[in-house]
Design an enzyme around this catalytic site. Structure first.
Site, PDB file in Angstrom:
ATOM      1  N   LYS A 200       8.324  43.612 -13.133  1.00 28.25           N
ATOM      2  CA  LYS A 200       8.469  45.033 -12.806  1.00 28.25           C
ATOM      3  C   LYS A 200       8.453  45.862 -14.090  1.00 28.25           C
ATOM      4  O   LYS A 200       9.393  45.822 -14.874  1.00 28.25           O
ATOM      5  CB  LYS A 200       9.773  45.320 -12.057  1.00 28.25           C
ATOM      6  CG  LYS A 200       9.742  46.736 -11.465  1.00 28.25           C
ATOM      7  CD  LYS A 200      11.087  47.259 -11.028  1.00 28.25           C
ATOM      8  CE  LYS A 200      11.780  48.070 -12.087  1.00 28.25           C
ATOM      9  NZ  LYS A 200      11.073  49.299 -12.504  1.00 28.25           N
ATOM     10  N   GLY A 253      16.721  46.447 -21.329  1.00 27.11           N
ATOM     11  CA  GLY A 253      17.034  47.819 -20.925  1.00 27.11           C
ATOM     12  C   GLY A 253      18.450  48.187 -21.293  1.00 27.11           C
ATOM     13  O   GLY A 253      18.977  47.723 -22.308  1.00 27.11           O
ATOM     14  N   SER A 254      19.097  48.973 -20.451  1.00 27.16           N
ATOM     15  CA  SER A 254      20.407  49.530 -20.795  1.00 27.16           C
ATOM     16  C   SER A 254      21.547  48.555 -20.492  1.00 27.16           C
ATOM     17  O   SER A 254      21.418  47.657 -19.663  1.00 27.16           O
ATOM     18  CB  SER A 254      20.625  50.831 -20.022  1.00 27.16           C
ATOM     19  OG  SER A 254      20.592  50.565 -18.639  1.00 27.16           O
ATOM     20  N   GLU A 256      24.385  49.210 -18.963  1.00 27.33           N
ATOM     21  CA  GLU A 256      24.903  49.370 -17.598  1.00 27.33           C
ATOM     22  C   GLU A 256      24.096  48.550 -16.602  1.00 27.33           C
ATOM     23  O   GLU A 256      24.652  47.853 -15.749  1.00 27.33           O
ATOM     24  CB  GLU A 256      24.892  50.855 -17.194  1.00 27.33           C
ATOM     25  CG  GLU A 256      26.036  51.644 -17.792  1.00 27.33           C
ATOM     26  CD  GLU A 256      27.369  50.878 -17.772  1.00 27.33           C
ATOM     27  OE1 GLU A 256      27.757  50.425 -16.688  1.00 27.33           O
ATOM     28  OE2 GLU A 256      27.995  50.725 -18.849  1.00 27.33           O
ATOM     29  N   GLY A 258      22.175  46.035 -17.310  1.00 29.19           N
ATOM     30  CA  GLY A 258      22.359  44.617 -17.657  1.00 29.19           C
ATOM     31  C   GLY A 258      23.585  44.037 -16.957  1.00 29.19           C
ATOM     32  O   GLY A 258      23.545  42.926 -16.412  1.00 29.19           O
ATOM     33  N   GLU A 275      18.445  41.686 -22.925  1.00 33.44           N
ATOM     34  CA  GLU A 275      18.275  42.344 -24.232  1.00 33.44           C
ATOM     35  C   GLU A 275      18.615  43.813 -24.003  1.00 33.44           C
ATOM     36  O   GLU A 275      17.903  44.503 -23.290  1.00 33.44           O
ATOM     37  CB  GLU A 275      16.830  42.147 -24.702  1.00 33.44           C
ATOM     38  CG  GLU A 275      16.698  42.348 -26.192  1.00 33.44           C
ATOM     39  CD  GLU A 275      16.386  43.770 -26.552  1.00 33.44           C
ATOM     40  OE1 GLU A 275      17.354  44.528 -26.783  1.00 33.44           O
ATOM     41  OE2 GLU A 275      15.205  44.128 -26.581  1.00 33.44           O
ATOM     42  N   CYS A 309      15.182  49.811 -29.379  1.00 32.53           N
ATOM     43  CA  CYS A 309      16.476  49.145 -29.247  1.00 32.53           C
ATOM     44  C   CYS A 309      17.040  48.779 -30.615  1.00 32.53           C
ATOM     45  O   CYS A 309      18.241  48.748 -30.799  1.00 32.53           O
ATOM     46  CB  CYS A 309      16.371  47.934 -28.341  1.00 32.53           C
ATOM     47  SG  CYS A 309      15.018  46.856 -28.760  1.00 32.53           S
ATOM     48  N   GLU A 406      24.440  54.607 -27.795  1.00 31.22           N
ATOM     49  CA  GLU A 406      23.000  54.537 -28.071  1.00 31.22           C
ATOM     50  C   GLU A 406      22.340  55.839 -27.624  1.00 31.22           C
ATOM     51  O   GLU A 406      22.401  56.193 -26.454  1.00 31.22           O
ATOM     52  CB  GLU A 406      22.389  53.343 -27.328  1.00 31.22           C
ATOM     53  CG  GLU A 406      20.952  53.100 -27.712  1.00 31.22           C
ATOM     54  CD  GLU A 406      20.371  51.831 -27.092  1.00 31.22           C
ATOM     55  OE1 GLU A 406      20.693  51.536 -25.932  1.00 31.22           O
ATOM     56  OE2 GLU A 406      19.592  51.152 -27.784  1.00 31.22           O
TER      57      GLU A 406
HETATM   58  P1  NAP Z   1      17.193  51.016 -17.610  1.00 32.22           P
HETATM   59  O1  NAP Z   1      17.610  51.885 -16.490  1.00 32.22           O
HETATM   60  O2  NAP Z   1      18.090  49.933 -18.026  1.00 32.22           O
HETATM   61  O3  NAP Z   1      15.767  50.435 -17.218  1.00 32.22           O
HETATM   62  C1  NAP Z   1      15.172  49.262 -17.707  1.00 32.22           C
HETATM   63  C2  NAP Z   1      14.437  48.570 -16.569  1.00 32.22           C
HETATM   64  O4  NAP Z   1      15.364  48.144 -15.566  1.00 32.22           O
HETATM   65  C3  NAP Z   1      13.461  49.478 -15.847  1.00 32.22           C
HETATM   66  O5  NAP Z   1      12.359  48.724 -15.405  1.00 32.22           O
HETATM   67  C4  NAP Z   1      14.304  49.943 -14.675  1.00 32.22           C
HETATM   68  O6  NAP Z   1      13.569  50.436 -13.596  1.00 32.22           O
HETATM   69  C5  NAP Z   1      15.042  48.692 -14.308  1.00 32.22           C
HETATM   70  N1  NAP Z   1      16.265  48.910 -13.522  1.00 32.22           N
HETATM   71  C6  NAP Z   1      17.052  50.014 -13.464  1.00 32.22           C
HETATM   72  N2  NAP Z   1      18.083  49.818 -12.629  1.00 32.22           N
HETATM   73  C7  NAP Z   1      17.973  48.561 -12.129  1.00 32.22           C
HETATM   74  C8  NAP Z   1      18.737  47.774 -11.218  1.00 32.22           C
HETATM   75  N3  NAP Z   1      19.849  48.238 -10.658  1.00 32.22           N
HETATM   76  N4  NAP Z   1      18.328  46.523 -10.957  1.00 32.22           N
HETATM   77  C9  NAP Z   1      17.217  46.024 -11.529  1.00 32.22           C
HETATM   78  N5  NAP Z   1      16.445  46.718 -12.386  1.00 32.22           N
HETATM   79  C10 NAP Z   1      16.815  47.971 -12.709  1.00 32.22           C
HETATM   80  O7  NAP Z   1      16.853  51.870 -18.856  1.00 32.22           O
HETATM   81  P2  NAP Z   1      16.194  53.325 -18.842  1.00 32.22           P
HETATM   82  O8  NAP Z   1      16.653  54.168 -17.717  1.00 32.22           O
HETATM   83  O9  NAP Z   1      14.756  53.112 -18.975  1.00 32.22           O
HETATM   84  O10 NAP Z   1      16.827  53.878 -20.172  1.00 32.22           O
HETATM   85  C11 NAP Z   1      18.203  54.218 -20.250  1.00 32.22           C
HETATM   86  C12 NAP Z   1      18.783  53.755 -21.549  1.00 32.22           C
HETATM   87  O11 NAP Z   1      18.637  52.337 -21.687  1.00 32.22           O
HETATM   88  C13 NAP Z   1      18.105  54.285 -22.774  1.00 32.22           C
HETATM   89  O12 NAP Z   1      18.463  55.579 -23.085  1.00 32.22           O
HETATM   90  C14 NAP Z   1      18.525  53.263 -23.780  1.00 32.22           C
HETATM   91  O13 NAP Z   1      19.825  53.506 -24.207  1.00 32.22           O
HETATM   92  C15 NAP Z   1      18.474  51.987 -23.017  1.00 32.22           C
HETATM   93  N6  NAP Z   1      17.188  51.280 -23.196  1.00 32.22           N
HETATM   94  C16 NAP Z   1      17.170  50.179 -23.978  1.00 32.22           C
HETATM   95  C17 NAP Z   1      15.988  49.515 -24.180  1.00 32.22           C
HETATM   96  C18 NAP Z   1      15.905  48.304 -25.017  1.00 32.22           C
HETATM   97  O14 NAP Z   1      14.853  48.012 -25.547  1.00 32.22           O
HETATM   98  N7  NAP Z   1      16.952  47.532 -25.128  1.00 32.22           N
HETATM   99  C19 NAP Z   1      14.814  49.970 -23.600  1.00 32.22           C
HETATM  100  C20 NAP Z   1      14.860  51.089 -22.783  1.00 32.22           C
HETATM  101  C21 NAP Z   1      16.062  51.724 -22.590  1.00 32.22           C
HETATM  102  P3  NAP Z   1      13.040  51.961 -13.556  1.00 32.22           P
HETATM  103  O15 NAP Z   1      13.057  52.503 -14.923  1.00 32.22           O
HETATM  104  O16 NAP Z   1      11.707  51.803 -13.053  1.00 32.22           O
HETATM  105  O17 NAP Z   1      13.932  52.701 -12.614  1.00 32.22           O
END
Ligand code: NAP
Ligand code: MG
Length: 504
Positions: A200, A253-254, A256, A258, A275, A309, A406
């Protein structure tokens, strides 16, 4: 990296470069075919440089995820073309994928820039070539994955050996900051080990994953081995995490999300690797080459608009070197301007969305309230697209929210420290532990500090470099599991011990 961050224009070009790519509406990729969602639902993906809709994308529901999982399960079963494929042919298929990424690099770079707002310079010189290199690196692995024979310590005659077997169906959930590169870090090792995949992409950036899906067919990856379900995290993503047919979830991703994934995955005892970003310290000692350190500090925080990240977002500067370091950092940061992401000279693009831009701007306000001083930037640029000035906050203390949370945007928090002990203590004073950089000319100090920093990666006199052969991942709230290198082979295989009784 820092040298590339040069000015292009006073502000954003009013006329943005017309795009040559015209992405088709995105469908789900299930069992080797592009299909609509069963519900017929779609959502829009937008260009962050303009806010305009690029195209519509199918929104996968629980039933679509189930179909993708079944396709992946079927492709994984004994006797399937994928299971019958020799390691040598799997290796060739991965190499072919790398070649196809290179052959289509211009198109993939443009799609990546349209979808993310990152400069085409970065997509074409960094994201897309690195994705190809990742497939090249893992193309070498299928023929080298092996178990071991182990001496039996308990006495008696027995032969014991281990087998390294693929885990099964892997669910991979990736973010929007480096879409094709994050795909490659997860897909290449999983395929090298013989798994099948349901991927995804982030809702904001599905385009390169869908184009990549077409390339898997051209590369001879059998139908069902690689599937893409586009949609939203709380629906599509959550349906993957709770689906009993998925054996492992790999997530970037984030924090929360995770945590949520760990909780849900517990229900089916899936393997999980996470990660989760960071708040990486970039520790500059007074004895460093301060000019180089300042140049690289800018790359460490402003590459990819700071949406990284590993961003070196907490810049710790030893008091004795503060003025010299900051004068270089300030003057270079002042010259950096954001520009049209499709213009080849642009080195700073647009943030991913209006919502994210507002979140980042809000952190600048929070920093001011906490007593930080906005030395450079701090504001949005124009009203079209989601551009922001590179921002440097000074007078920050490590206890402030801007130093602990972050921000994931072009905002550097600069913090003074007195001596080595305070530098190490404050660098480690964070919930995160993804990466850290250290700048010093003293070899002993460099290695001693590297040992004492709690982070998955420590850079000495450099910052932000990764390599496909080098393990990457986090300590503490930055997650667990190591991607890249041999470590990712462990992440995508099970170990089976086989006992043979040899007693007469
Ligand atoms: P995110 O919400 O954690 O999204 C990352 C991925 O997880 C996306 O594909 C997202 O889908 C999916 N996702 C969201 N909620 C989920 C759930 N309940 N179950 C399964 N998958 C789920 O991150 P974001 O909204 O893109 O960004 C928010 C913050 O996360 C950023 O501001 C940053 O602090 C952090 N972040 C960290 C990294 C990293 O490289 N470690 C990368 C991006 C963001 P959708 O986006 O399609 O809804
Ligand atoms: Mg988009």
């Amino acid at each position: 990296m820092a040298e590339t961050l040069t000015a292009t224009s006073e502000d954003i070009a009013v006329e943005l470069t017309p795009s040559k790519a015209s992405p088709k509406p995105g469908k789900l990729f299930i069992g080797g075919e592009f299909v609509d969602a069963l519900s017929g639902k779609t959502f829009e993906t937008r260009n962050p440089a303009t806010g305009a809709v690029i195209t519509d994308i199918a929104e996968a529901g629980t039933e679509d995820v189930e179909l993708a999982v079944r396709a992946a399960r079927k492709a994984f079963e004994d006797g399937s073309p994928w299971r019958k494929m020799s390691p040598r042919d799997r290796s060739r298929a991965l190499w072919k994928l790398a070649e196809l990424i290179r052959q289509n690099a211009d198109e993939l770079s443009e799609l990546e820039t349209l979808d993310t707002g990152k400069p085409i310079f970065e997509s074409s010189k960094f994201d897309i070539p690195q994705a190809a290199e990742c497939f090249e690196y893992y193309a070498g692995w299928p023929t080298k994955i092996a178990g071991e024979t182990i001496a039996n310590t308990a006495g008696g005659e027995a032969l014991v050996y281990t087998l390294r077997e693929p885990i099964g169906v892997c669910g991979q959930i990736i973010p929007w900051n480096f879409p094709l590169q994050m795909l490659s870090w997860k897909v290449a090792p999983a395929l090298a080990c013989g798994n099948t995949i349901v991927l995804k992409p982030a809702e904001q950036t599905p385009l390169t994953a869908l184009r990549f899906a077409e390339l898997t067919l051209e590369a001879g990856i059998p139908a069902g081995v690689f599937n893409v379900v586009t949609g939203f995290g709380p629906t599509t993503g959550a349906a993957m995490v709770s689906n009993p047919g998925i054996d492992k979830i790999a997530f970037t991703g984030s924090v929360e999300v995770g945590k949520e994934i760990m909780r849900t995955a517990a229900g089916t005892l899936k393997r999980v690797s996470l990660e989760l970003g960071g708040k990486s310290p970039n520790v500059v000692f007074a004895d460093a080459d301060l000019e180089t350190a300042a140049k690289y500090a800018l790359g460490g925080i402003f590459f990819n608009q700071g949406e990284m990240c590993t961003a070196g977002s907490r810049i710790f500067v030893e008091e004795a070197g503060y003025d010299a370091f900051m004068s270089v950092l300030r003057s270079r940061a002042q010259k950096m301007v954001a520009g049209d992401p499709l213009h080849p000279k642009t080195r700073l693009g647009a943030l991913i969305s209006e919502e994210h831009l507002n979140r980042v701007l809000n952190y600048v306000a929070v920093g001011k309230e906490e007593g930080a001083n906005v030395a450079i930037g701090g504001t949005r640029i124009g009203s079209k697209g989601y551009f922001m000035k590179p921002t440097v906050l000074e007078g920050v203390t490590n206890q402030m929210r801007v130093a602990q949370e972050e921000i994931f945007g072009p905002v550097a928090s600069v913090i003074k420290f007195k001596d080595i002990e305070e530098g190490i203590r404050e660098a480690n004073n964070s919930q995160f532990g993804l990466a850290a950089a250290i700048w010093t000319r003293d070899v002993k100090k460099a290695h001693n500090v590297a040992k004492r920093i709690k982070a998955g990666t420590v850079w000495i006199n450099t910052i932000s470099t990764t390599d496909n052969a080098v393990p990457f991942g986090g300590y503490k709230a930055s997650g667990f599991g190591r991607e890249l290198g041999r470590a990712a082979i462990d992440l995508y295989t099970e170990t089976k011990s086989v006992w043979v009784d040899l007693n007469q």
